[in-house]
Design a protein around this motif. Structure first.
Motif, PDB file in Angstrom:
ATOM      1  N   ASN A 163       0.830  -1.210   0.000  1.00  0.00           N
ATOM      2  CA  ASN A 163       0.000   0.000   0.000  1.00  0.00           C
ATOM      3  C   ASN A 163       0.865   1.261   0.000  1.00  0.00           C
ATOM      4  O   ASN A 163       0.569   2.230  -0.705  1.00  0.00           O
ATOM      5  CB  ASN A 163      -0.942   0.004   1.205  1.00  0.00           C
ATOM      6  N   LEU A 164       1.928   1.259   0.795  1.00  0.00           N
ATOM      7  CA  LEU A 164       2.842   2.406   0.802  1.00  0.00           C
ATOM      8  C   LEU A 164       3.504   2.587  -0.566  1.00  0.00           C
ATOM      9  O   LEU A 164       3.663   3.712  -1.049  1.00  0.00           O
ATOM     10  CB  LEU A 164       3.910   2.230   1.885  1.00  0.00           C
ATOM     11  N   ASN A 165       3.853   1.486  -1.192  1.00  0.00           N
ATOM     12  CA  ASN A 165       4.474   1.549  -2.510  1.00  0.00           C
ATOM     13  C   ASN A 165       3.505   2.138  -3.540  1.00  0.00           C
ATOM     14  O   ASN A 165       3.901   2.921  -4.407  1.00  0.00           O
ATOM     15  CB  ASN A 165       4.933   0.151  -2.948  1.00  0.00           C
ATOM     16  N   GLN A 166       2.226   1.784  -3.452  1.00  0.00           N
ATOM     17  CA  GLN A 166       1.228   2.353  -4.367  1.00  0.00           C
ATOM     18  C   GLN A 166       1.091   3.857  -4.174  1.00  0.00           C
ATOM     19  O   GLN A 166       0.966   4.608  -5.149  1.00  0.00           O
ATOM     20  CB  GLN A 166      -0.120   1.665  -4.173  1.00  0.00           C
ATOM     21  N   LEU A 167       1.129   4.281  -2.914  1.00  0.00           N
ATOM     22  CA  LEU A 167       1.066   5.724  -2.661  1.00  0.00           C
ATOM     23  C   LEU A 167       2.292   6.441  -3.228  1.00  0.00           C
ATOM     24  O   LEU A 167       2.182   7.522  -3.813  1.00  0.00           O
ATOM     25  CB  LEU A 167       0.956   6.007  -1.160  1.00  0.00           C
ATOM     26  N   ALA A 168       3.458   5.852  -3.052  1.00  0.00           N
ATOM     27  CA  ALA A 168       4.679   6.451  -3.597  1.00  0.00           C
ATOM     28  C   ALA A 168       4.604   6.506  -5.122  1.00  0.00           C
ATOM     29  O   ALA A 168       4.985   7.513  -5.732  1.00  0.00           O
ATOM     30  CB  ALA A 168       5.897   5.650  -3.158  1.00  0.00           C
ATOM     31  N   ASN A 202       4.728   9.791  -7.451  1.00  0.00           N
ATOM     32  CA  ASN A 202       5.697   9.961  -8.531  1.00  0.00           C
ATOM     33  C   ASN A 202       5.020  10.293  -9.848  1.00  0.00           C
ATOM     34  O   ASN A 202       5.543  11.065 -10.653  1.00  0.00           O
ATOM     35  CB  ASN A 202       6.548   8.703  -8.688  1.00  0.00           C
ATOM     36  N   LEU A 203       3.846   9.717 -10.101  1.00  0.00           N
ATOM     37  CA  LEU A 203       3.132   9.978 -11.354  1.00  0.00           C
ATOM     38  C   LEU A 203       2.486  11.354 -11.381  1.00  0.00           C
ATOM     39  O   LEU A 203       2.572  12.068 -12.381  1.00  0.00           O
ATOM     40  CB  LEU A 203       2.050   8.918 -11.589  1.00  0.00           C
ATOM     41  N   THR A 204       1.832  11.708 -10.280  1.00  0.00           N
ATOM     42  CA  THR A 204       1.034  12.933 -10.272  1.00  0.00           C
ATOM     43  C   THR A 204       1.711  14.103  -9.567  1.00  0.00           C
ATOM     44  O   THR A 204       1.300  15.240  -9.742  1.00  0.00           O
ATOM     45  CB  THR A 204      -0.318  12.685  -9.565  1.00  0.00           C
ATOM     46  N   GLY A 205       2.709  13.807  -8.755  1.00  0.00           N
ATOM     47  CA  GLY A 205       3.346  14.854  -7.972  1.00  0.00           C
ATOM     48  C   GLY A 205       2.555  15.189  -6.728  1.00  0.00           C
ATOM     49  O   GLY A 205       2.900  16.107  -5.997  1.00  0.00           O
ATOM     50  N   MET A 206       1.457  14.429  -6.489  1.00  0.00           N
ATOM     51  CA  MET A 206       0.618  14.700  -5.315  1.00  0.00           C
ATOM     52  C   MET A 206       0.292  13.386  -4.611  1.00  0.00           C
ATOM     53  O   MET A 206       0.083  12.362  -5.242  1.00  0.00           O
ATOM     54  CB  MET A 206      -0.698  15.369  -5.750  1.00  0.00           C
ATOM     55  N   VAL A 207       0.262  13.457  -3.292  1.00  0.00           N
ATOM     56  CA  VAL A 207      -0.138  12.316  -2.477  1.00  0.00           C
ATOM     57  C   VAL A 207      -1.066  12.828  -1.394  1.00  0.00           C
ATOM     58  O   VAL A 207      -0.814  13.879  -0.809  1.00  0.00           O
ATOM     59  CB  VAL A 207       1.084  11.628  -1.831  1.00  0.00           C
ATOM     60  N   LYS A 223      -3.644  12.378   4.174  1.00  0.00           N
ATOM     61  CA  LYS A 223      -4.474  11.520   5.031  1.00  0.00           C
ATOM     62  C   LYS A 223      -4.231  10.041   4.696  1.00  0.00           C
ATOM     63  O   LYS A 223      -4.095   9.218   5.593  1.00  0.00           O
ATOM     64  CB  LYS A 223      -5.953  11.859   4.859  1.00  0.00           C
ATOM     65  N   GLU A 224      -4.189   9.707   3.399  1.00  0.00           N
ATOM     66  CA  GLU A 224      -3.932   8.312   2.995  1.00  0.00           C
ATOM     67  C   GLU A 224      -2.544   7.870   3.435  1.00  0.00           C
ATOM     68  O   GLU A 224      -2.372   6.773   3.959  1.00  0.00           O
ATOM     69  CB  GLU A 224      -4.042   8.163   1.475  1.00  0.00           C
ATOM     70  N   ALA A 225      -1.566   8.724   3.194  1.00  0.00           N
ATOM     71  CA  ALA A 225      -0.192   8.379   3.564  1.00  0.00           C
ATOM     72  C   ALA A 225      -0.074   8.180   5.064  1.00  0.00           C
ATOM     73  O   ALA A 225       0.553   7.224   5.532  1.00  0.00           O
ATOM     74  CB  ALA A 225       0.766   9.467   3.083  1.00  0.00           C
ATOM     75  N   GLU A 226      -0.692   9.064   5.828  1.00  0.00           N
ATOM     76  CA  GLU A 226      -0.644   8.951   7.280  1.00  0.00           C
ATOM     77  C   GLU A 226      -1.314   7.653   7.742  1.00  0.00           C
ATOM     78  O   GLU A 226      -0.773   6.925   8.583  1.00  0.00           O
ATOM     79  CB  GLU A 226      -1.331  10.153   7.941  1.00  0.00           C
TER      80      GLU A 226
END
Length: 110
Positions: free
Chosen positions: A69-74, A78-83, A86-89
């Motif tokens: 899940n963390l890898n998907q967020l990263a 990387n694709l959009t420049g935005m994360v 709340k999801e990351a936390e």
């Protein structure tokens, strides 16, 4: 690859007593192998597959979910420049929980 080189056409018979046979069966079971495959590995000094204790396997499964899940967020970042913060936390909290709750046996001192 030449099939005649890899063909196993030499057979050796080995007699074991009851105790030796039981030890061979248990070792093979531990590595999820046939007894003959275990013996071949040992005779040829080939490495045996890693045996993962069930407790470590359960911890690995739990940690791998959170890591994925963390890898998907990263990847999304990387694709959009935005994360999403709340999801990351939430994922970091879950990953920390999995790490804290992972029961990793301590190594014995020799």
């Amino acid at each position: 690859m030449n099939k005649t080189i890899n063909k196993r056409n030499h057979r050796y018979s080995v007699y074991l007593n009851d105790i030796e046979a039981e030890v061979a069966k248990q070792k093979a079971k531990q590595f999820k192998m046939q007894v003959t495959a275990l013996m071949r590995h040992l005779v040829l000094a080939q490495p045996l597959p890693a045996s993962v204790p069930p407790l470590n396997l359960a911890a690995w499964v739990e940690l791998s979910k959170s890591a994925a899940n963390l890898n998907q967020l990263a990847h999304q970042g990387n694709l959009t420049g935005m994360v999403s913060i709340k999801e990351a936390e939430a994922e970091l909290i879950e990953f920390r929980r999995a790490l804290v709750n992972a029961k990793i046996p301590r190594r014995r001192r020799r």
